[in-house]
Write an enzyme that holds these catalytic residues in place. Structure first.
Site, PDB file in Angstrom:
ATOM      1  N   ASP A   1      46.362  13.881  30.173  1.00 15.92           N
ATOM      2  CA  ASP A   1      46.730  14.738  29.041  1.00 15.92           C
ATOM      3  C   ASP A   1      46.191  14.261  27.696  1.00 15.92           C
ATOM      4  OD1 ASP A   1      48.074  16.440  30.660  1.00 15.92           O
ATOM      5  OD2 ASP A   1      50.048  15.568  30.300  1.00 15.92           O
TER       6      ASP A   1
ATOM      7  N   HIS B   1      23.620  -4.087  21.648  1.00 12.84           N
ATOM      8  CA  HIS B   1      24.716  -3.104  21.670  1.00 12.84           C
ATOM      9  C   HIS B   1      26.044  -3.754  22.058  1.00 12.84           C
ATOM     10  CE1 HIS B   1      21.843   0.569  22.073  1.00 12.84           C
ATOM     11  NE2 HIS B   1      21.857   0.057  20.867  1.00 12.84           N
TER      12      HIS B   1
ATOM     13  N   ASP C   1      28.108  -5.187  12.576  1.00 15.82           N
ATOM     14  CA  ASP C   1      27.404  -3.924  12.330  1.00 15.82           C
ATOM     15  C   ASP C   1      28.476  -2.850  12.408  1.00 15.82           C
ATOM     16  OD1 ASP C   1      25.930  -1.587  12.379  1.00 15.82           O
ATOM     17  OD2 ASP C   1      24.431  -2.323  13.798  1.00 15.82           O
TER      18      ASP C   1
ATOM     19  N   ASP D   1      26.265   2.829   7.635  1.00 18.33           N
ATOM     20  CA  ASP D   1      25.781   1.969   8.721  1.00 18.33           C
ATOM     21  C   ASP D   1      25.311   0.649   8.093  1.00 18.33           C
ATOM     22  OD1 ASP D   1      24.735   0.932  11.034  1.00 18.33           O
ATOM     23  OD2 ASP D   1      23.085   2.364  11.196  1.00 18.33           O
TER      24      ASP D   1
ATOM     25  N   HIS E   1      13.604  -3.937  18.157  1.00 21.09           N
ATOM     26  CA  HIS E   1      13.999  -2.577  17.753  1.00 21.09           C
ATOM     27  C   HIS E   1      13.234  -2.161  16.501  1.00 21.09           C
ATOM     28  CE1 HIS E   1      16.622  -4.110  14.484  1.00 21.09           C
ATOM     29  NE2 HIS E   1      17.102  -4.992  15.342  1.00 21.09           N
TER      30      HIS E   1
ATOM     31  N   HIS F   1      16.193   4.189  10.898  1.00 17.93           N
ATOM     32  CA  HIS F   1      16.452   5.510  11.470  1.00 17.93           C
ATOM     33  C   HIS F   1      17.036   6.351  10.355  1.00 17.93           C
ATOM     34  CE1 HIS F   1      20.771   4.443  11.671  1.00 17.93           C
ATOM     35  NE2 HIS F   1      20.390   3.289  12.180  1.00 17.93           N
TER      36      HIS F   1
ATOM     37  N   HIS G   1      22.595   8.050  13.843  1.00 17.38           N
ATOM     38  CA  HIS G   1      21.154   8.224  14.084  1.00 17.38           C
ATOM     39  C   HIS G   1      20.910   9.703  13.820  1.00 17.38           C
ATOM     40  CE1 HIS G   1      20.868   4.454  16.884  1.00 17.38           C
ATOM     41  NE2 HIS G   1      21.220   4.174  15.650  1.00 17.38           N
TER      42      HIS G   1
ATOM     43  N   GLU H   1      16.784  -2.243   8.486  1.00 19.41           N
ATOM     44  CA  GLU H   1      17.589  -3.177   9.271  1.00 19.41           C
ATOM     45  C   GLU H   1      16.768  -4.100  10.169  1.00 19.41           C
ATOM     46  OE1 GLU H   1      19.870  -1.352  12.507  1.00 19.41           O
ATOM     47  OE2 GLU H   1      19.326   0.620  11.754  1.00 19.41           O
TER      48      GLU H   1
ATOM     49  N   TYR I   1      16.505 -12.209  16.983  1.00 20.25           N
ATOM     50  CA  TYR I   1      17.483 -12.513  18.036  1.00 20.25           C
ATOM     51  C   TYR I   1      16.848 -13.572  18.942  1.00 20.25           C
ATOM     52  CZ  TYR I   1      18.642  -8.007  16.052  1.00 20.25           C
ATOM     53  OH  TYR I   1      18.887  -6.996  15.163  1.00 20.25           O
TER      54      TYR I   1
ATOM     55  N   ARG J   1      20.894  -9.878  11.825  1.00 19.34           N
ATOM     56  CA  ARG J   1      20.395  -8.570  11.377  1.00 19.34           C
ATOM     57  C   ARG J   1      20.997  -8.317  10.009  1.00 19.34           C
ATOM     58  NH1 ARG J   1      21.417  -5.884  15.457  1.00 19.34           N
ATOM     59  NH2 ARG J   1      23.369  -4.784  15.066  1.00 19.34           N
TER      60      ARG J   1
ATOM     61  N   GLU K   1      21.356  -5.013   7.424  1.00 22.31           N
ATOM     62  CA  GLU K   1      21.115  -3.561   7.412  1.00 22.31           C
ATOM     63  C   GLU K   1      21.724  -2.924   6.182  1.00 22.31           C
ATOM     64  OE1 GLU K   1      22.997  -1.382  10.654  1.00 22.31           O
ATOM     65  OE2 GLU K   1      21.635   0.298  10.313  1.00 22.31           O
TER      66      GLU K   1
HETATM   67  N1  GLY Z   1      24.798   0.834  14.092  1.00 21.43           N
HETATM   68  C1  GLY Z   1      23.795   1.511  14.761  1.00 21.43           C
HETATM   69  C2  GLY Z   1      22.477   1.169  14.258  1.00 21.43           C
HETATM   70  O1  GLY Z   1      22.350   0.284  13.434  1.00 21.43           O
HETATM   71  O2  GLY Z   1      21.499   1.775  14.593  1.00 21.43           O
HETATM   72 MN    MN Z   2      21.379   1.417  11.934  1.00 21.33          MN
HETATM   73 MN    MN Z   3      23.994  -0.491  12.299  1.00 24.72          MN
END
Ligand code: GLY
Ligand code: MN
Ligand code: MN
Length: 463
Positions: free
Chosen positions: A34, A241, A258, A269, A352, A356, A363, A411, A415, A432, A434
């Site tokens: 539910d 992730h 993050d 973000d 990466h 974005h 995103h 960003e 790593y 990182r 960002e």
């Molecule tokens: N937090 C998602 C990214 O940095 O793309």
């Molecule tokens: Mn991002």
């Molecule tokens: Mn991010």
């Protein structure tokens, strides 16, 4: 006109006579038995209506006539689920031509679509509604002997709406600025909580910092996080992730957070990486400053007229210089910075992209190649060339040229997993940084710099 009416007028101006758009909101999603997942409206639908209730569909024609189907007033349902605006009030409140009960969708929509040739509909997100539209078209086609014309093509409304959403209007940038302010404040709170707890010898886990973030998001009116928060202590920062899990945070760890809140439908973000106890070690500082320099290069490369790929290329160059200087990549094996870039030797440490689009979706939508060139990539000439889509190059077309009003993240990161070829002092360091950048004619406005990035500033605020 409110901003939503203006956007509907712009969408209508892209429709030719005989064309009509059908924009549904998101479906409600069951979590288990539910319990539903918290409802989040569809971004395209909200962009055009500002309306948050589920079970709603917008129809719009080239004359900017707009019809909303929404939940009817129903005292019993409202006792259980809460207030509904109802079609009687919706038209005036939302500035629409007309509103009907959602229960009438299947009987009224075919009449609205009759004698229109083309239906614009956002592809990819509404399989149930797509089937429903096809049922309406079939129903209209069956009446062809009465003289009505049935639509004969369905086009992807994202082609128009993505371009609109890519350039943020003043209403959107004001919200995004506020969302970034809240998130920046939450990051500061989490950093300060972390070093204070360690000074007091308290046990502290990743989820404790997540709790600080969520508390600050909510305290300032954010509806929910824009995406699953990452709070990664020590080696966990090398898992891209990762989420906020239950690892203990130890003095001497770096912590990567993050996290960003969503406010009125818009995402922020932000990533910061900081020493849990408030002081960077020498090795942590070296890696951190390399990433920070890469971000500075990305910022300098971002302005109206530069390409979407420019900040990434600028970051990669600085990261590669740093990897060689730190001997994480050995120059005797890997050569000069140009060799490292050309042969992508950096990818074990930076895997990466740097940016974005950011907007209603973290995103966000929007083409990453110039629309005028997006047809330049020719179709394959032979079926023997076919291979899974993800391995096909997307880089043949020119990168998008940045314009004022676009918002993108910057960003870069490094790593460093345990690796016998890498000096041990760097093992398990993940960094990182960002920020969210609004493109201006001459440069960028960094919306998220309410939380600092400089080593001295971070150490100061955690002391
Ligand atoms: N937090 C998602 C990214 O940095 O793309
Ligand atoms: Mn991002
Ligand atoms: Mn991010």
């Amino acid at each position: 006109m409110n901003p939503f009416q203006k956007r509907r007028a712009v969408l209508a101006s892209h429709l030719a006579p005989g064309e009509v758009a059908v924009i549904p909101t998101a479906p409600e999603m069951s979590r288990n038995r539910d319990s539903n997942y918290p409802f989040r409206f569809d971004s395209y639908f909200y962009y055009l209506t500002g309306f948050e209730e589920p079970n709603s569909v917008l129809l719009l024609n080239d004359q900017a006539q707009s019809i909303l189907f929404c939940q009817p007033k129903d005292l019993e349902r409202e006792i259980w689920d809460g207030y509904r605006l109802g079609p009687e009030q919706a038209a005036e409140k939302l500035g629409l031509t007309k509103a009907y009960s959602f229960d009438l969708l299947d009987s009224i929509a075919p009449a609205f679509l009759s004698n229109h040739d083309t239906i614009w509909f956002p592809f990819g997100a509404h399989p149930e509604m797509k089937g429903r539209i096809e049922t309406w078209i079939d129903a209209i086609a069956k009446k062809v002997r009465t003289g009505v014309r049935a639509p004969h093509s369905i086009k992807n409304a994202c082609l128009i709406l993505d371009e609109m959403r890519l350039i943020k209007d003043a209403h959107e940038t004001a919200i995004m600025r506020k969302a970034c302010d809240i998130s920046a404040f939450a990051h500061i709170k989490a950093m300060q909580y972390c070093s204070r707890a360690l000074r007091l010898n308290e046990d502290i886990k990743e989820y404790h910092l997540e709790a600080e973030l969520l508390h600050e998001f909510r305290r300032h009116g954010s509806e929910y996080p824009a995406y699953t928060s990452i709070v990664a202590a020590g080696a966990n920062a090398c898992v891209l992730h990762y989420r906020a899990d239950k690892a203990a945070i130890l003095s001497g760890d770096l912590v990567l957070i993050d996290a960003g809140c969503e406010l009125n439908g818009y995402a922020s973000d932000i990533t910061r990486t900081f020493p849990a106890n408030g002081r960077f070690s020498a090795a942590q500082r070296e890696v951190y400053e390399c990433v920070l320099n890469a971000q500075e290069a990305a910022i300098a490369a971002t302005h109206a007229g530069s390409k979407f790929s420019d900040p990434h290329d600028a970051s990669v160059r600085v990261l590669c210089e740093g990897l060689l200087a730190m001997r994480i990549l050995n120059p005797n094996t890997h050569g000069k910075v140009e060799d490292v870039i050309e042969h992508k030797k950096y990818t074990p440490f930076y895997m990466h992209r740097t940016s974005h689009w950011l907007g209603m979706d973290v995103h966000d939508c929007g083409s990453y190649v110039e629309p005028s060139h997006s047809k330049d990539t020719p179709p394959l000439t032979s079926w023997s060339e076919l291979e899974p889509l993800k391995t096909q190059s997307t880089h043949a077309a020119p990168s998008r040229v940045l314009k004022p009003g676009m918002v993108l993240t910057l960003e870069p990161g490094l790593y460093i997993r345990p690796n016998p070829d890498v000096p041990q002092k760097y093992w398990n360091i993940g960094v990182r940084i960002e920020d969210d950048a609004l493109v201006l004619p001459q440069g960028v406005d960094l919306l998220s710099r309410g939380v600092p990035v400089a080593v001295a500033d971070i150490e100061q605020l955690m002391s």
